[in-house]
Design a protein around this motif. Structure first.
Motif, PDB file in Angstrom:
ATOM      1  N   VAL A 107       0.506   4.973  -4.946  1.00  0.00           N
ATOM      2  CA  VAL A 107      -0.027   4.166  -3.836  1.00  0.00           C
ATOM      3  C   VAL A 107      -0.058   2.690  -4.217  1.00  0.00           C
ATOM      4  CG1 VAL A 107      -2.091   3.686  -2.473  1.00  0.00           C
ATOM      5  CG2 VAL A 107      -1.369   6.055  -2.847  1.00  0.00           C
ATOM      6  N   VAL A 108      -0.527   2.389  -5.434  1.00  0.00           N
ATOM      7  CA  VAL A 108      -0.611   0.996  -5.881  1.00  0.00           C
ATOM      8  C   VAL A 108       0.777   0.366  -5.934  1.00  0.00           C
ATOM      9  CG1 VAL A 108      -1.186  -0.499  -7.832  1.00  0.00           C
ATOM     10  CG2 VAL A 108      -2.757   1.323  -7.153  1.00  0.00           C
ATOM     11  N   HIS A 109       1.746   1.072  -6.528  1.00  0.00           N
ATOM     12  CA  HIS A 109       3.108   0.536  -6.607  1.00  0.00           C
ATOM     13  C   HIS A 109       3.717   0.365  -5.223  1.00  0.00           C
ATOM     14  CE1 HIS A 109       2.870   1.437 -10.912  1.00  0.00           C
ATOM     15  NE2 HIS A 109       3.970   0.714 -11.056  1.00  0.00           N
ATOM     16  N   GLY A 110       3.485   1.337  -4.343  1.00  0.00           N
ATOM     17  CA  GLY A 110       4.027   1.246  -2.990  1.00  0.00           C
ATOM     18  C   GLY A 110       3.496   0.037  -2.245  1.00  0.00           C
ATOM     19  N   PHE A 116       8.060  -6.730  -0.256  1.00  0.00           N
ATOM     20  CA  PHE A 116       9.351  -7.192  -0.763  1.00  0.00           C
ATOM     21  C   PHE A 116      10.512  -6.288  -0.340  1.00  0.00           C
ATOM     22  CE2 PHE A 116       6.015  -8.435  -3.758  1.00  0.00           C
ATOM     23  CZ  PHE A 116       6.199  -9.806  -3.799  1.00  0.00           C
ATOM     24  N   LEU A 117      10.260  -4.992  -0.233  1.00  0.00           N
ATOM     25  CA  LEU A 117      11.339  -4.037   0.023  1.00  0.00           C
ATOM     26  C   LEU A 117      11.259  -3.395   1.397  1.00  0.00           C
ATOM     27  CD1 LEU A 117      11.368  -2.162  -3.428  1.00  0.00           C
ATOM     28  CD2 LEU A 117      12.718  -4.154  -2.744  1.00  0.00           C
ATOM     29  N   GLY A 118      10.150  -3.546   2.088  1.00  0.00           N
ATOM     30  CA  GLY A 118       9.941  -2.794   3.319  1.00  0.00           C
ATOM     31  C   GLY A 118       9.278  -1.464   2.982  1.00  0.00           C
ATOM     32  N   PHE A 119       8.619  -0.859   3.973  1.00  0.00           N
ATOM     33  CA  PHE A 119       7.800   0.320   3.725  1.00  0.00           C
ATOM     34  C   PHE A 119       8.609   1.492   3.169  1.00  0.00           C
ATOM     35  CE2 PHE A 119       5.920   4.350   5.154  1.00  0.00           C
ATOM     36  CZ  PHE A 119       4.690   4.261   4.503  1.00  0.00           C
ATOM     37  N   ALA A 125      11.172   4.057  -3.794  1.00  0.00           N
ATOM     38  CA  ALA A 125      11.299   3.522  -5.150  1.00  0.00           C
ATOM     39  C   ALA A 125      10.078   3.881  -5.994  1.00  0.00           C
ATOM     40  CB  ALA A 125      11.486   2.011  -5.096  1.00  0.00           C
ATOM     41  N   ALA A 126       8.881   3.736  -5.411  1.00  0.00           N
ATOM     42  CA  ALA A 126       7.662   4.046  -6.161  1.00  0.00           C
ATOM     43  C   ALA A 126       7.593   5.524  -6.506  1.00  0.00           C
ATOM     44  CB  ALA A 126       6.435   3.619  -5.357  1.00  0.00           C
TER      45      ALA A 126
END
Length: 250
Positions: A107-110, A116-119, A125-126
């Motif tokens: 959750v924190v990384h997302g 920067f990357l979009g949802f 990626a996370a």
């Protein structure tokens, strides 16, 4: 190899992480992008740092004065030092902890990546980083740790892992906090590498297995009793040898 894998397969934490890992692999294959390889590498690196940090700052922290938290620390690590060859003490008692830790990190990384990357890309990626990269690195750590403690024939790899980790157990419990093969650099970086001269100066045969505590400390005695251990572990005694025998039935 077979004995090591048998212990790994029985680990509750790996059981609980496996569905998350499998979903991550499926997502990696379905939405594959070269950038996801970088995400996996990041996840592996993060897990190796977490491995060191948790071992040094959580498991080897100042022992709690309250008995409840102390019992938790005994179950999660002190007991492993007192009975280093007992598979029951290879992992902590809370097998859901890695899942909770992974979900919070996800959750924190997302949230950090979202602007920067979009949802959608941030979530992918996370998830791949943490539940493919980090979980794979965690499984590798558990393999190295188990291999170091299991009495089986070992080749070059097993001997290197065993020699490094058992020096932490039996020579200097204040050094060598990495376990995974190839991670010695992190102890060098943070000043906790194995130094034979310092290890000899610190070594106390009476407290090496209790991580520097008096083996007769009331907190230790009480924590042992919670697991049926009624004698102070000395020498090469196993947990079965210092566990209270069941009372014969009349």
């Amino acid at each position: 190899m077979k004995a090591t894998l048998a212990i790994l397969i029985s680990m509750g934490s790996l059981h609980r992480l496996f569905p998350f890992w499998l979903a991550g692999v499926a997502a990696l294959v379905y939405w594959f992008s070269p950038w996801l390889i970088l995400a996996i590498a990041y996840g592996v690196f993060v897990q190796f740092v977490v491995e060191y940090a948790m071992h040094r700052f959580l498991f080897h922290r100042e022992p709690p004065t309250d008995q409840g938290p102390f019992n938790d620390l005994y179950r999660s690590h002190i007991g492993h030092h007192e009975f280093p060859n007992d598979p029951e003490f290879f992992t902590g008692g809370d097998h859901w902890y890695p899942v909770r830790f992974g979900l919070i990190s996800f959750v924190v990384h997302g949230l950090i990546l979202w602007p920067f990357l979009g949802f959608g890309t941030a979530v992918l990626a996370a998830y791949v980083a943490l539940f493919v990269g980090s979980v794979s690195a965690f499984a590798f750590y558990e393999y190295c740790h188990t291999l170091a403690h299991v009495n089986v024939p070992k080749g070059w790899f097993g001997q290197r892992v065993t020699r490094s980790h058992l020096a932490h157990h039996f020579q200097d419990h204040q050094a060598i906090f990495h376990v995974s093969f190839g991670m010695g650099w992190i102890d060098h970086l943070f000043g906790t590498r194995h130094d034979p001269a310092i290890a000899r100066e610190r070594f106390d045969p009476d407290t090496i297995r209790s991580m520097g505590m008096d083996p007769e400390d009331l907190r230790l005695v009480t924590a042992r009793k919670a697991f049926g251990i009624t004698k102070v572990p000395r020498g090469k005694l196993t947990r079965q040898q210092v566990t209270e025998s069941p009372t014969p039935s009349a």
